[in-house]
Scaffold this motif. Structure first.
Motif, PDB file in Angstrom:
ATOM      1  N   TRP A  52       0.812  -1.217   0.000  1.00  0.00           N
ATOM      2  CA  TRP A  52       0.000   0.000   0.000  1.00  0.00           C
ATOM      3  C   TRP A  52       0.844   1.265   0.000  1.00  0.00           C
ATOM      4  O   TRP A  52       1.894   1.336   0.629  1.00  0.00           O
ATOM      5  CB  TRP A  52      -0.907  -0.001   1.225  1.00  0.00           C
ATOM      6  N   ASN A  53       0.350   2.283  -0.682  1.00  0.00           N
ATOM      7  CA  ASN A  53       0.913   3.632  -0.658  1.00  0.00           C
ATOM      8  C   ASN A  53      -0.220   4.590  -0.322  1.00  0.00           C
ATOM      9  O   ASN A  53      -1.183   4.711  -1.086  1.00  0.00           O
ATOM     10  CB  ASN A  53       1.525   3.969  -2.023  1.00  0.00           C
ATOM     11  N   ASP A  54      -0.129   5.276   0.809  1.00  0.00           N
ATOM     12  CA  ASP A  54      -1.195   6.194   1.226  1.00  0.00           C
ATOM     13  C   ASP A  54      -1.429   7.302   0.201  1.00  0.00           C
ATOM     14  O   ASP A  54      -2.548   7.809   0.085  1.00  0.00           O
ATOM     15  CB  ASP A  54      -0.865   6.815   2.584  1.00  0.00           C
ATOM     16  N   ASN A  55      -0.376   7.692  -0.516  1.00  0.00           N
ATOM     17  CA  ASN A  55      -0.514   8.690  -1.583  1.00  0.00           C
ATOM     18  C   ASN A  55      -0.499   8.009  -2.945  1.00  0.00           C
ATOM     19  O   ASN A  55       0.095   8.516  -3.902  1.00  0.00           O
ATOM     20  CB  ASN A  55       0.604   9.737  -1.474  1.00  0.00           C
ATOM     21  N   GLY A  56      -1.168   6.881  -3.028  1.00  0.00           N
ATOM     22  CA  GLY A  56      -1.196   6.094  -4.261  1.00  0.00           C
ATOM     23  C   GLY A  56      -2.364   6.413  -5.171  1.00  0.00           C
ATOM     24  O   GLY A  56      -2.725   5.599  -6.028  1.00  0.00           O
ATOM     25  N   GLN A  57      -2.961   7.590  -5.017  1.00  0.00           N
ATOM     26  CA  GLN A  57      -4.071   7.984  -5.884  1.00  0.00           C
ATOM     27  C   GLN A  57      -3.552   8.126  -7.323  1.00  0.00           C
ATOM     28  O   GLN A  57      -2.370   8.435  -7.545  1.00  0.00           O
ATOM     29  CB  GLN A  57      -4.690   9.297  -5.398  1.00  0.00           C
ATOM     30  N   VAL A  58      -4.437   7.921  -8.267  1.00  0.00           N
ATOM     31  CA  VAL A  58      -4.031   7.815  -9.669  1.00  0.00           C
ATOM     32  C   VAL A  58      -3.222   9.014 -10.146  1.00  0.00           C
ATOM     33  O   VAL A  58      -2.309   8.875 -10.972  1.00  0.00           O
ATOM     34  CB  VAL A  58      -5.281   7.590 -10.562  1.00  0.00           C
ATOM     35  N   GLN A  59      -3.504  10.203  -9.613  1.00  0.00           N
ATOM     36  CA  GLN A  59      -2.804  11.406 -10.073  1.00  0.00           C
ATOM     37  C   GLN A  59      -1.404  11.551  -9.472  1.00  0.00           C
ATOM     38  O   GLN A  59      -0.635  12.420  -9.909  1.00  0.00           O
ATOM     39  CB  GLN A  59      -3.629  12.660  -9.762  1.00  0.00           C
ATOM     40  N   PHE A  60      -1.055  10.696  -8.497  1.00  0.00           N
ATOM     41  CA  PHE A  60       0.230  10.845  -7.810  1.00  0.00           C
ATOM     42  C   PHE A  60       1.203   9.692  -8.071  1.00  0.00           C
ATOM     43  O   PHE A  60       2.252   9.618  -7.423  1.00  0.00           O
ATOM     44  CB  PHE A  60       0.015  10.968  -6.302  1.00  0.00           C
ATOM     45  N   VAL A  61       0.873   8.779  -8.968  1.00  0.00           N
ATOM     46  CA  VAL A  61       1.740   7.620  -9.211  1.00  0.00           C
ATOM     47  C   VAL A  61       2.021   7.469 -10.701  1.00  0.00           C
ATOM     48  O   VAL A  61       1.281   7.980 -11.547  1.00  0.00           O
ATOM     49  CB  VAL A  61       1.115   6.320  -8.668  1.00  0.00           C
ATOM     50  N   HIS A  62       3.102   6.756 -10.990  1.00  0.00           N
ATOM     51  CA  HIS A  62       3.488   6.567 -12.394  1.00  0.00           C
ATOM     52  C   HIS A  62       4.180   5.228 -12.647  1.00  0.00           C
ATOM     53  O   HIS A  62       3.833   4.533 -13.590  1.00  0.00           O
ATOM     54  CB  HIS A  62       4.407   7.707 -12.836  1.00  0.00           C
ATOM     55  N   ASP A  63       5.166   4.883 -11.806  1.00  0.00           N
ATOM     56  CA  ASP A  63       6.033   3.742 -12.086  1.00  0.00           C
ATOM     57  C   ASP A  63       5.632   2.525 -11.253  1.00  0.00           C
ATOM     58  O   ASP A  63       5.854   2.502 -10.043  1.00  0.00           O
ATOM     59  CB  ASP A  63       7.489   4.119 -11.794  1.00  0.00           C
ATOM     60  N   PRO A  64       5.089   1.466 -11.870  1.00  0.00           N
ATOM     61  CA  PRO A  64       4.661   0.290 -11.107  1.00  0.00           C
ATOM     62  C   PRO A  64       5.825  -0.539 -10.563  1.00  0.00           C
ATOM     63  O   PRO A  64       5.611  -1.450  -9.767  1.00  0.00           O
ATOM     64  CB  PRO A  64       3.844  -0.514 -12.122  1.00  0.00           C
ATOM     65  N   ARG A  65       7.031  -0.225 -10.982  1.00  0.00           N
ATOM     66  CA  ARG A  65       8.205  -0.976 -10.510  1.00  0.00           C
ATOM     67  C   ARG A  65       8.930  -0.286  -9.358  1.00  0.00           C
ATOM     68  O   ARG A  65       9.832  -0.863  -8.767  1.00  0.00           O
ATOM     69  CB  ARG A  65       9.179  -1.198 -11.672  1.00  0.00           C
ATOM     70  N   ALA A  66       8.548   0.939  -9.049  1.00  0.00           N
ATOM     71  CA  ALA A  66       9.251   1.716  -8.021  1.00  0.00           C
ATOM     72  C   ALA A  66       8.823   1.302  -6.618  1.00  0.00           C
ATOM     73  O   ALA A  66       7.629   1.201  -6.322  1.00  0.00           O
ATOM     74  CB  ALA A  66       8.989   3.203  -8.225  1.00  0.00           C
ATOM     75  N   LEU A  67       9.821   1.064  -5.758  1.00  0.00           N
ATOM     76  CA  LEU A  67       9.584   0.732  -4.355  1.00  0.00           C
ATOM     77  C   LEU A  67      10.384   1.699  -3.486  1.00  0.00           C
ATOM     78  O   LEU A  67      11.429   2.202  -3.900  1.00  0.00           O
ATOM     79  CB  LEU A  67      10.016  -0.707  -4.048  1.00  0.00           C
ATOM     80  N   TYR A  68       9.906   1.918  -2.270  1.00  0.00           N
ATOM     81  CA  TYR A  68      10.547   2.848  -1.344  1.00  0.00           C
ATOM     82  C   TYR A  68      10.600   2.249   0.051  1.00  0.00           C
ATOM     83  O   TYR A  68       9.791   1.386   0.406  1.00  0.00           O
ATOM     84  CB  TYR A  68       9.762   4.164  -1.262  1.00  0.00           C
ATOM     85  N   ARG A  69      11.530   2.750   0.850  1.00  0.00           N
ATOM     86  CA  ARG A  69      11.479   2.535   2.295  1.00  0.00           C
ATOM     87  C   ARG A  69      10.680   3.672   2.914  1.00  0.00           C
ATOM     88  O   ARG A  69      10.696   4.797   2.398  1.00  0.00           O
ATOM     89  CB  ARG A  69      12.886   2.507   2.886  1.00  0.00           C
ATOM     90  N   SER A  70      10.003   3.389   4.010  1.00  0.00           N
ATOM     91  CA  SER A  70       9.217   4.419   4.691  1.00  0.00           C
ATOM     92  C   SER A  70       9.302   4.218   6.196  1.00  0.00           C
ATOM     93  O   SER A  70       9.362   3.075   6.671  1.00  0.00           O
ATOM     94  CB  SER A  70       7.753   4.363   4.245  1.00  0.00           C
ATOM     95  N   ASP A  71       9.323   5.325   6.935  1.00  0.00           N
ATOM     96  CA  ASP A  71       9.290   5.266   8.399  1.00  0.00           C
ATOM     97  C   ASP A  71       7.862   5.167   8.919  1.00  0.00           C
ATOM     98  O   ASP A  71       7.653   5.057  10.134  1.00  0.00           O
ATOM     99  CB  ASP A  71       9.950   6.512   8.986  1.00  0.00           C
ATOM    100  N   PHE A  72       6.894   5.202   8.021  1.00  0.00           N
ATOM    101  CA  PHE A  72       5.475   5.199   8.397  1.00  0.00           C
ATOM    102  C   PHE A  72       4.865   3.863   7.985  1.00  0.00           C
ATOM    103  O   PHE A  72       4.916   3.479   6.813  1.00  0.00           O
ATOM    104  CB  PHE A  72       4.743   6.350   7.696  1.00  0.00           C
ATOM    105  N   PHE A  73       4.272   3.148   8.924  1.00  0.00           N
ATOM    106  CA  PHE A  73       3.663   1.854   8.636  1.00  0.00           C
ATOM    107  C   PHE A  73       2.414   2.035   7.774  1.00  0.00           C
ATOM    108  O   PHE A  73       1.457   2.674   8.194  1.00  0.00           O
ATOM    109  CB  PHE A  73       3.287   1.163   9.953  1.00  0.00           C
ATOM    110  N   PRO A  74       2.393   1.460   6.546  1.00  0.00           N
ATOM    111  CA  PRO A  74       1.234   1.651   5.673  1.00  0.00           C
ATOM    112  C   PRO A  74       0.064   0.707   5.970  1.00  0.00           C
ATOM    113  O   PRO A  74      -1.098   1.097   5.857  1.00  0.00           O
ATOM    114  CB  PRO A  74       1.792   1.366   4.261  1.00  0.00           C
TER     115      PRO A  74
END
Length: 314
Positions: free
Chosen positions: A112-134
């Motif tokens: 999950w990405n909390d900011n994963g709304q269609v207007q804010f995403v592009h690359d389906p292969r991109a992954l990130y580390r986050s300090d916030f539990f999704p």
């Protein structure tokens, strides 16, 4: 994880079975029904609290104890009864399992990405580390559960997972494009945030060959350098009208925020999540929140100490 939404559960199971059939031996499916466990009276700690959040936390502990201790699984992926999954859901988690096993600075992997709304995403292969539990479709190991289970909270388990005293210096892996879609407009949270943040979520709809991808860049030392370079290369934009200026700049942009109120003001202008938990904005890594804007370029909202934590000279 299910409670009393039979129509939702049916939709979730149909989605899982659609992609699970080819990997069923690797990913056996368990359904845990809260009502069957609901035999002890709940005593909220504060007046007016919803009993549901206490029952949910109790259910999670019981079910995960069953899977990790009784059934002795080494990893568990948790879904709730209001989620659909992407075509590459299982392949994504299988690829991430190696990271989770070998990098103890990763507490869990989320779809999950909390900011994963269609207007804010592009690359389906991109992954990130986050300090916030999704949350919302996530995998953890038996060793992590053995740490969490004895101190599991009575309620609000997801916010508890977001406390710094719980996750410490460990992070979570999250995708840019979600591998789950949450359709649960009706539930214990009464549809909070649904129309604004959940309904517009983009769930990945293409097959990604995760087995051929090198995810070693997500290891702690490599990702710090990888992410720092992205932030450093982004063009800095300053001033109260930074959002307007960003609109007219080609390429990645970084905007500094001074404190939580300043972040909320900027986030509100872009339309991303404003919420913080225990001093951390949703999706943030080292205080930096990244999202796409007029794709494919990225916007980095950078905290007052982020550049220093990333090793970037001001």
């Amino acid at each position: 994880m299910a409670c009393n939404r039979a129509d939702y559960l049916e939709r979730t199971i149909e989605s899982v079975l659609k992609y699970q059939s080819s990997v069923a031996s690797k990913f056996p499916l368990f359904i845990s029904q809260l009502q069957h466990l609901d035999f002890e009276e709940v005593h909220p700690e504060r007046p007016g609290e919803l009993i549901a959040y206490y029952k949910i936390a109790r259910h999670y502990k019981w079910a995960l104890d069953e899977l990790f201790i009784k059934h002795n699984f080494s990893r568990v992926i948790i879904l709730e009864d209001d989620m659909e999954i992407a075509p590459d859901f299982f392949e994504y988690f299988e690829a991430a399992a190696n990271l989770l096993d070998n990098d103890k600075t990763i507490l869990a992997v989320s779809s999950w990405n909390d900011n994963g709304q269609v207007q804010f995403v592009h690359d389906p292969r991109a992954l990130y580390r986050s300090d916030f539990f999704p949350g919302l479709g996530w995998m953890l190991t038996k060793s992590v559960w053995e740490e969490l289970s004895p101190k599991w909270p009575k309620a609000y388990w997801d916010d508890w997972m977001r406390l710094k005293e719980i996750h410490g210096d460990r992070q979570f892996i999250r995708p840019e494009v979600c591998r789950t879609y949450n359709f649960g407009e009706h539930g214990s949270s009464f549809g909070q945030f649904f129309n604004q943040y959940l309904k517009p979520i983009k769930m990945n709809d293409i097959d990604v060959d995760w087995n051929s991808m090198d995810l070693s860049y997500l290891k702690e030392d490599k990702f710090l350098k990888h992410f720092a370079k992205m932030v450093s290369d982004a063009k800095p934009v300053y001033g109260f009208d930074a959002v307007l200026k960003a609109y007219n700049i080609d390429g990645d942009v970084r905007i500094q925020y001074n404190d939580q109120a300043d972040f909320e003001r900027i986030a509100r202008q872009f339309g991303i999540f404003e919420e913080w938990k225990d001093g951390i904005p949703r999706t943030a890594y080292k205080g930096v929140v990244v999202f796409r804007y007029q794709t494919p370029r990225r916007i980095f909202l950078v905290g007052p100490d982020s550049l220093m934590e990333l090793g970037i000279e001001r």
